[in-house]
Design an enzyme around this catalytic site. Structure first.
Site, PDB file in Angstrom:
ATOM      1  N   HIS A  85       0.859  -1.182   0.000  1.00 55.98           N
ATOM      2  CA  HIS A  85       0.000   0.000   0.000  1.00 55.98           C
ATOM      3  C   HIS A  85       0.898   1.236   0.000  1.00 55.98           C
ATOM      4  O   HIS A  85       2.039   1.196   0.464  1.00 55.98           O
ATOM      5  CB  HIS A  85      -0.891   0.015   1.235  1.00 55.98           C
ATOM      6  N   CYS A 109      -2.380  -0.267   7.546  1.00 55.46           N
ATOM      7  CA  CYS A 109      -1.585   0.956   7.456  1.00 55.46           C
ATOM      8  C   CYS A 109      -1.719   1.812   8.708  1.00 55.46           C
ATOM      9  O   CYS A 109      -0.741   2.413   9.155  1.00 55.46           O
ATOM     10  CB  CYS A 109      -1.981   1.740   6.204  1.00 55.46           C
ATOM     11  N   GLU A 135       0.949   3.837   1.830  1.00 58.67           N
ATOM     12  CA  GLU A 135       1.430   4.250   3.155  1.00 58.67           C
ATOM     13  C   GLU A 135       2.586   3.380   3.633  1.00 58.67           C
ATOM     14  O   GLU A 135       3.562   3.887   4.190  1.00 58.67           O
ATOM     15  CB  GLU A 135       0.282   4.184   4.181  1.00 58.67           C
ATOM     16  N   CYS A 181      -6.108   1.985   5.716  1.00 63.39           N
ATOM     17  CA  CYS A 181      -6.769   0.763   6.164  1.00 63.39           C
ATOM     18  C   CYS A 181      -6.218   0.391   7.546  1.00 63.39           C
ATOM     19  O   CYS A 181      -5.316   1.050   8.075  1.00 63.39           O
ATOM     20  CB  CYS A 181      -6.518  -0.360   5.164  1.00 63.39           C
TER      21      CYS A 181
END
Length: 153
Positions: free
Chosen positions: A52, A85, A54, A82
């Protein structure tokens, strides 16, 4: 630089992700007014469910500082993180999170859970939401709308 300027950097990374066929999410980590980590969604390209935006930005920032703790840093991301993260933000001791659009399906910071500033944790991230929110949301809506049209085509 104001929050909007750093979030615009994240938006550019999100557009890069979109050009690569990924969900358009981008993130930057800032420390002392300087970007030290950048990431764009890349789970498809990397065959990595943890890739992801992040997480990638945190990895780059930790490498740049030589420390897994990023105290005093701010994460700017186009979409509400999410749960994975959000947990990484807490583990890295990021001081502040600025995000554009809420993630009503998977949001781990405000929409579904409140993980990053939960009182039961030993570290709480200061959260600012809605910065360039309309622009961030529009990018995602356009992406998913075009995907739905392509699937029907």
């Amino acid at each position: 630089m104001p929050d909007e300027d750093f979030l615009r950097e994240a938006l550019e990374l999100a557009r890069d992700a979109e050009r690569g066929g990924e969900v358009p999410v981008g993130a930057v980590v800032v420390l002392d007014g300087r970007i030290i980590g950048r990431g764009r969604n890349s789970p498809i390209a990397r065959n990595d469910p943890t890739a992801h935006a992040e997480i990638l930005a945190l990895r780059e920032a930790a490498a740049a500082t030589g420390n897994y703790r990023l105290e005093g840093a701010t994460m700017y991301t186009t979409l509400e993180p999410c749960v994975m993260c959000a947990g990484a933000l807490v583990a890295a001791r990021v001081s502040r999170l600025v995000f554009g659009a809420r993630d009503l399906r998977f949001g781990g910071v405000r929409s579904k859970f409140r993980l990053a500033d939960a009182e039961v944790l030993n570290h709480r991230v200061e959260i600012v939401e809605g910065v360039l929110g309309a622009e961030c949301a529009e990018l995602l809506q356009t992406f998913f709308s075009s995907r739905r049209l392509a699937d029907r085509g």
